[in-house]
Scaffold this motif. Structure first.
Motif, PDB file in Angstrom:
ATOM      1  N   HIS A 154       0.839  -1.199   0.000  1.00  0.00           N
ATOM      2  CA  HIS A 154       0.000   0.000   0.000  1.00  0.00           C
ATOM      3  C   HIS A 154       0.876   1.252   0.000  1.00  0.00           C
ATOM      4  CE1 HIS A 154      -2.901   3.005   1.350  1.00  0.00           C
ATOM      5  NE2 HIS A 154      -3.867   2.143   1.042  1.00  0.00           N
ATOM      6  N   PRO A 155       0.542   2.251  -0.833  1.00  0.00           N
ATOM      7  CA  PRO A 155       1.389   3.455  -0.936  1.00  0.00           C
ATOM      8  C   PRO A 155       1.658   4.143   0.389  1.00  0.00           C
ATOM      9  CG  PRO A 155      -0.267   3.433  -2.675  1.00  0.00           C
ATOM     10  CD  PRO A 155      -0.589   2.277  -1.767  1.00  0.00           C
ATOM     11  N   TYR A 156       0.704   4.097   1.313  1.00  0.00           N
ATOM     12  CA  TYR A 156       0.931   4.754   2.597  1.00  0.00           C
ATOM     13  C   TYR A 156       1.817   3.916   3.511  1.00  0.00           C
ATOM     14  CZ  TYR A 156       0.230   6.728   7.209  1.00  0.00           C
ATOM     15  OH  TYR A 156       0.458   7.262   8.443  1.00  0.00           O
ATOM     16  N   PHE A 157       1.597   2.600   3.532  1.00  0.00           N
ATOM     17  CA  PHE A 157       2.257   1.758   4.531  1.00  0.00           C
ATOM     18  C   PHE A 157       3.640   1.254   4.117  1.00  0.00           C
ATOM     19  CE2 PHE A 157      -2.292   1.137   5.588  1.00  0.00           C
ATOM     20  CZ  PHE A 157      -2.251   1.593   6.896  1.00  0.00           C
ATOM     21  N   LYS A 158       3.875   1.054   2.824  1.00  0.00           N
ATOM     22  CA  LYS A 158       5.095   0.347   2.408  1.00  0.00           C
ATOM     23  C   LYS A 158       6.375   1.068   2.808  1.00  0.00           C
ATOM     24  CE  LYS A 158       5.240   2.153  -2.339  1.00  0.00           C
ATOM     25  NZ  LYS A 158       5.205   1.757  -3.777  1.00  0.00           N
ATOM     26  N   ARG A 159       6.288   2.376   3.023  1.00  0.00           N
ATOM     27  CA  ARG A 159       7.480   3.130   3.421  1.00  0.00           C
ATOM     28  C   ARG A 159       8.031   2.661   4.770  1.00  0.00           C
ATOM     29  NH1 ARG A 159       4.184   8.667   4.383  1.00  0.00           N
ATOM     30  NH2 ARG A 159       2.800   7.608   2.929  1.00  0.00           N
ATOM     31  N   PHE A 160       7.149   2.094   5.609  1.00  0.00           N
ATOM     32  CA  PHE A 160       7.575   1.724   6.959  1.00  0.00           C
ATOM     33  C   PHE A 160       8.453   0.475   6.979  1.00  0.00           C
ATOM     34  CE2 PHE A 160       3.701   4.212   7.713  1.00  0.00           C
ATOM     35  CZ  PHE A 160       4.186   5.131   8.628  1.00  0.00           C
ATOM     36  N   TRP A 161       8.351  -0.373   5.959  1.00  0.00           N
ATOM     37  CA  TRP A 161       9.177  -1.594   5.937  1.00  0.00           C
ATOM     38  C   TRP A 161       9.922  -1.762   4.614  1.00  0.00           C
ATOM     39  CZ3 TRP A 161       3.975  -1.920   7.649  1.00  0.00           C
ATOM     40  CH2 TRP A 161       3.016  -2.032   6.631  1.00  0.00           C
ATOM     41  N   ALA A 162      10.052  -0.692   3.849  1.00  0.00           N
ATOM     42  CA  ALA A 162      10.793  -0.763   2.589  1.00  0.00           C
ATOM     43  C   ALA A 162      12.209  -1.272   2.840  1.00  0.00           C
ATOM     44  CB  ALA A 162      10.834   0.615   1.929  1.00  0.00           C
ATOM     45  N   GLY A 163      12.649  -2.211   2.006  1.00  0.00           N
ATOM     46  CA  GLY A 163      13.992  -2.764   2.140  1.00  0.00           C
ATOM     47  C   GLY A 163      14.095  -3.930   3.094  1.00  0.00           C
ATOM     48  N   GLY A 164      13.006  -4.238   3.812  1.00  0.00           N
ATOM     49  CA  GLY A 164      13.025  -5.369   4.733  1.00  0.00           C
ATOM     50  C   GLY A 164      12.829  -6.694   3.991  1.00  0.00           C
ATOM     51  N   ASP A 165      13.186  -7.765   4.633  1.00  0.00           N
ATOM     52  CA  ASP A 165      13.048  -9.107   4.051  1.00  0.00           C
ATOM     53  C   ASP A 165      11.882  -9.834   4.695  1.00  0.00           C
ATOM     54  OD1 ASP A 165      15.381  -8.839   2.450  1.00  0.00           O
ATOM     55  OD2 ASP A 165      16.615  -9.252   4.210  1.00  0.00           O
ATOM     56  N   ILE A 166      11.068 -10.513   3.868  1.00  0.00           N
ATOM     57  CA  ILE A 166       9.978 -11.323   4.400  1.00  0.00           C
ATOM     58  C   ILE A 166      10.581 -12.595   4.990  1.00  0.00           C
ATOM     59  CG2 ILE A 166       7.855 -12.567   3.867  1.00  0.00           C
ATOM     60  CD1 ILE A 166       7.357 -10.597   1.616  1.00  0.00           C
ATOM     61  N   ALA A 167      10.560 -12.686   6.311  1.00  0.00           N
ATOM     62  CA  ALA A 167      11.203 -13.806   7.002  1.00  0.00           C
ATOM     63  C   ALA A 167      10.236 -14.947   7.283  1.00  0.00           C
ATOM     64  CB  ALA A 167      11.807 -13.319   8.323  1.00  0.00           C
ATOM     65  N   GLU A 168       8.953 -14.637   7.442  1.00  0.00           N
ATOM     66  CA  GLU A 168       7.960 -15.672   7.758  1.00  0.00           C
ATOM     67  C   GLU A 168       6.650 -15.352   7.058  1.00  0.00           C
ATOM     68  OE1 GLU A 168       7.388 -16.340  11.955  1.00  0.00           O
ATOM     69  OE2 GLU A 168       9.439 -15.742  12.396  1.00  0.00           O
ATOM     70  N   TYR A 169       5.872 -16.412   6.821  1.00  0.00           N
ATOM     71  CA  TYR A 169       4.530 -16.259   6.239  1.00  0.00           C
ATOM     72  C   TYR A 169       3.670 -17.352   6.857  1.00  0.00           C
ATOM     73  CZ  TYR A 169       0.877 -15.617   2.711  1.00  0.00           C
ATOM     74  OH  TYR A 169      -0.308 -15.356   2.078  1.00  0.00           O
ATOM     75  N   GLY A 170       2.511 -16.981   7.353  1.00  0.00           N
ATOM     76  CA  GLY A 170       1.701 -18.014   7.997  1.00  0.00           C
ATOM     77  C   GLY A 170       0.253 -17.613   8.115  1.00  0.00           C
ATOM     78  N   GLY A 171      -0.562 -18.573   8.518  1.00  0.00           N
ATOM     79  CA  GLY A 171      -1.982 -18.308   8.714  1.00  0.00           C
ATOM     80  C   GLY A 171      -2.522 -19.150   9.853  1.00  0.00           C
TER      81      GLY A 171
END
Length: 287
Positions: free
Chosen positions: A117-134
């Motif tokens: 999202h254009p508003y939110f992505k700035r907060f974690w730009a450059g970070g790595d997705i370490a986990e994914y779950g549900g």
């Protein structure tokens, strides 16, 4: 493997309790599906981007178009060296919308939309997705509670016992689960010291739990699930809120009064202001 007492902490999918006849099969109207991504960032980056002091944390809850206006919402939690970003959808509402063709987007795509999202992505730009779950979560804990929380040789704790409270602005489950485990341990120690693990002895656990803050909080907020399943609170209400703020802060030469902004935003959202106020007051009366 044998034990004199089993602590059932099997979570939402309560296969053992179903076989024992203590619960019915899962009811989609009392369940929500949560999917999240954990994005790894350095602690100093998290603190700088979110405006936090050292060891401070932050939690955002988001409602509206992020779930295609369905009951549920998005969330952002900061940890020490990561940020959790995710979506929660009420299962029954999502299934109904999909069957009616109102949504064709998989929940995983909703999570991606939030992350990018254009508003939110700035907060974690450059970070790595370490986990994914549900995971599945409970909506309306009292209605999800087993018929008994203790029988001979068995006590039920955590999600399996229906100990989760979603008020819409907070979600409490970890503290409830931990405290139920503490009470279960105390009861089991007492039962083993007596050499008696019958239902009559282990029922003390249920009595302790129902006199604790856990059960009192569930009772106090009983009925909140009716609000959390009402699409009006996830579509019309966010539209009215955003509409009011847009009119007040994006004014040009002429600035509306707060009352005018409320009336115009409610009308545009398809809910006249008296109807919207009556809706909010009726819910407040129920709760």
């Amino acid at each position: 493997m044998k034990a004199r007492v089993v602590v059932d902490a099997e979570g939402v999918n309560r296969m053992l309790l179903e076989r024992l006849g203590l619960v019915d099969p899962p009811d989609p109207s009392r369940l929500a599906l949560g999917v999240k991504e954990v994005i790894r960032l350095k602690p100093d980056e998290i603190e700088a981007r979110f405006g936090l002091d050292r060891k401070e944390g932050l939690a955002w809850l988001i409602a509206g178009d992020i779930t295609n206006w369905l009951p549920g919402g998005g969330f952002v939690y900061t940890m020490n060296d990561s940020v959790s970003v995710g979506i929660v959808l009420r299962v029954a509402s999502a299934v109904e919308a999909a069957e009616r063709g109102l949504i064709r987007e998989h929940v995983s795509r909703m999570v991606e939309r939030l992350r990018l999202h254009p508003y939110f992505k700035r907060f974690w730009a450059g970070g790595d997705i370490a986990e994914y779950g549900g995971r599945l979560a409970i909506e309306g804990g009292l209605g999800y509670m087993p018929r008994k929380l203790a029988i001979s040789g068995l006590v039920v704790v955590g999600d399996a016992a229906g100990l989760l409270l979603n008020t819409g602005y907070t979600i409490r489950g970890v503290d409830f689960a931990a405290y139920s485990g503490k009470l279960a341990a105390e009861t089991i120690i007492h039962a083993l010291s007596k050499g008696d693990t019958s239902e009559e002895t282990l029922r003390v656990y249920e009595e302790k739990l129902k006199s604790s803050f856990v059960y009192k909080e569930l009772v106090r907020h009983r009925g909140i699930e009716r609000v959390m399943s009402d699409p009006w609170f996830f579509k019309a209400l966010p539209e009215i809120s955003v509409g009011v703020l847009a009119r007040l802060f994006e004014a040009d030469y002429e600035e509306p009064t707060i009352a005018e902004a409320l009336l115009e935003a409610a009308r545009e959202a398809g809910t006249p202001l008296p109807v919207a106020l009556a809706r909010l007051l009726s819910v407040a009366g129920e709760l």
